[in-house]
Design an enzyme around this catalytic site. Structure first.
Site, mmCIF file in Angstrom:
data_model
loop_
_atom_site.group_PDB
_atom_site.id
_atom_site.type_symbol
_atom_site.label_atom_id
_atom_site.label_comp_id
_atom_site.label_asym_id
_atom_site.label_seq_id
_atom_site.Cartn_x
_atom_site.Cartn_y
_atom_site.Cartn_z
ATOM 1 N N TYR A 137 6.868 2.474 10.343
ATOM 2 C CA TYR A 137 6.399 3.914 10.185
ATOM 3 C C TYR A 137 8.308 4.615 10.250
ATOM 4 O O TYR A 137 8.345 4.823 11.244
ATOM 5 C CB TYR A 137 5.276 4.614 9.910
ATOM 6 C CG TYR A 137 4.860 6.006 10.248
ATOM 7 C CD1 TYR A 137 5.746 6.598 9.058
ATOM 8 C CD2 TYR A 137 3.626 6.939 10.235
ATOM 9 C CE1 TYR A 137 5.336 8.126 8.288
ATOM 10 C CE2 TYR A 137 3.474 8.106 9.838
ATOM 11 C CZ TYR A 137 3.867 8.209 8.564
ATOM 12 O OH TYR A 137 3.977 10.053 8.536
ATOM 13 N N LYS A 165 7.460 1.850 5.874
ATOM 14 C CA LYS A 165 6.737 3.996 5.360
ATOM 15 C C LYS A 165 7.486 4.911 5.222
ATOM 16 O O LYS A 165 8.510 4.914 5.814
ATOM 17 C CB LYS A 165 6.039 4.070 5.985
ATOM 18 C CG LYS A 165 4.982 5.391 5.362
ATOM 19 C CD LYS A 165 3.914 5.798 6.185
ATOM 20 C CE LYS A 165 3.206 6.862 5.640
ATOM 21 N NZ LYS A 165 1.750 7.389 6.762
ATOM 22 N N VAL A 207 1.796 4.965 0.935
ATOM 23 C CA VAL A 207 0.889 5.323 1.283
ATOM 24 C C VAL A 207 0.425 6.645 1.338
ATOM 25 O O VAL A 207 1.193 7.844 1.960
ATOM 26 C CB VAL A 207 1.461 4.990 2.863
ATOM 27 C CG1 VAL A 207 0.147 5.180 4.013
ATOM 28 C CG2 VAL A 207 2.281 3.394 3.362
#
Length: 302
Positions: A137, A165, A207
Site C-alpha cells: 500500500y 495499491k 481498492v
C-alpha cells in the site's frame, strides 16, 4: 505460494459494530453478500476503513474466518497488515494465513517514519515469512512514506510481492510503473476520486471505499472501462464523484458508514475514539448521500 489474481474491484470493507461495541456479524454478512452479488473480485479486511487500529487479535480472527466461510472460495479474502514493529507484522501475516486469508495488503511501519532502507527491510522480512501474495500500500500522502520505483526494483526480488495499491495521487505513476515493470507489478488504484482515470491508464483494479455502500455502481464503472464503453462509465462516474469525495476525508469511516445506512447495507456505529458525525458536517454529508441515492443511475448490462 498461493496463486492470486490482483484485478477487479476489491472493497476495503468497513467493520460493523453493535450499539454495545461488539462485532455486528449479522450486518457485516449483509454487506459482504451485497458485494459478492455485485461481482467484486476480492474482500479486503482490516484497512483504515475497517477501523483496524481499534480491533483486537480475537476480532481480527473472527472477521477473517467468518469472511472466508461466507465467500466460500468465490473470491479471495485479503488481510491488511498495519503494525508498528516488524515482529508484530510477521505475526499478523502468519495469523492471517492460518485463519484462511489468501493475500495481504501491507502498509509501511506505522508511527515511525522509516528510511527507504528500513522500509524495504520491513516489507522483505514479512514477505520471507509468509507464502501469501502481498500488495504494498503506497500512500505517501497519508502515511508519509513513499515506496519509490527504485525500491520496488529491489522488493520485487521477492516473488510474493506482486501488487501495489497506488495512492500517490499521481496518475502518471501508473505509466511509470508499467514502463518499468510491465505486468510483473499489478496496479490497483487506491484513491476513489482517481479510479476511472487510473483504470484508463492501465490499472488492473480498484481498492474501493464507497463500494461499501454502492457496490453495483463501482463494479459497473470497472467493467465498462475494461469493455471500452467509456461514455457509459463516465456517466456513472460523474454521478458518483460527490460521493467518492467522501472517501478522501479524515472522517471517511463515518461518511461511508452513513452511506451504507442510506443503501440499507450497514449501520452508523463506529468505535471510539471515532464518533458519528455531528451538526453542519453531518447535514452536509447526508445531503450528498441523499442526492446520490435519489439520482442513482440505471446500470447498463455488461
Amino acid at each position: 505460494m498461493t496463486q492470486f489474481s490482483w484485478k477487479g474491484v476489491m472493497p476495503a470493507v468497513t467493520t460493523k459494530f453493535t450499539h454495545e461495541d461488539k462485532l455486528d456479524m449479522e450486518m457485516f454478512t449483509v454487506n459482504i453478500n451485497a458485494q459478492l452479488e455485485a461481482g467484486v473480485s476480492g474482500i479486503i479486511l482490516g484497512g483504515t476503513l475497517g477501523e483496524a487500529s481499534t480491533l483486537d487479535d480475537d476480532e481480527k480472527q473472527i472477521l477473517i474466518e467468518h469472511t472466508v466461510g461466507l465467500v466460500d472460495g468465490k473470491v479471495p479474502v485479503v488481510m491488511n497488515i498495519a503494525e508498528q514493529s516488524t515482529k508484530k507484522a510477521i505475526m499478523a501475516a502468519e495469523k492471517a494465513e492460518k485463519y484462511g486469508a489468501k493475500g495481504l495488503m501491507m502498509l509501511p511501519p506505522m508511527r515511525y517514519k522509516s528510511t527507504d532502507y528500513e522500509t524495504m527491510a520491513y516489507f522483505k522480512a514479512v514477505a520471507q515469512n509468509t507464502s501469501l501474495p502481498i500488495m504494498i500500500y503506497n500512500n505517501p500522502v497519508d502515511y508519509k512514506i513513499e515506496v519509490t520505483l527504485d525500491m520496488f526494483d529491489e522488493l520485487l526480488e521477492n516473488d510474493n510481492i506482486q501488487a501495489v495499491k497506488e495512492s500517490t495521487r499521481d496518475i502518471t505513476n501508473i505509466t511509470r510503473i508499467r514502463n518499468r515493470f510491465g505486468e510483473r507489478l499489478k496496479i490497483l488504484c487506491g484513491v476513489d476520486t482517481l479510479a476511472m482515470e487510473s483504470l484508463l491508464m492501465g490499472s488492473d483494479g480498484w481498492v474501493a471505499g464507497l463500494v461499501c455502500a454502492f457496490p453495483k455502481e463501482t463494479v459497473a464503472i470497472y467493467q465498462l472501462v475494461k469493455e471500452g464503453r467509456i461514455e457509459e462509465a463516465t456517466a456513472i462516474y460523474r454521478w458518483f464523484m460527490p460521493l467518492l469525495e467522501l472517501d478522501i476525508n479524515p472522517q471517511l469511516v463515518q461518511n461511508i458508514k452513513l452511506a451504507e445506512v442510506a443503501t440499507g447495507i450497514g449501520t452508523e456505529n463506529v468505535r471510539l475514539p471515532r464518533l458519528p458525525l455531528q451538526g453542519k458536517e453531518r447535514d452536509r454529508v447526508l445531503s450528498i448521500i441523499d442526492h446520490g441515492v435519489k439520482t442513482r443511475p440505471q446500470i447498463p448490462i455488461f
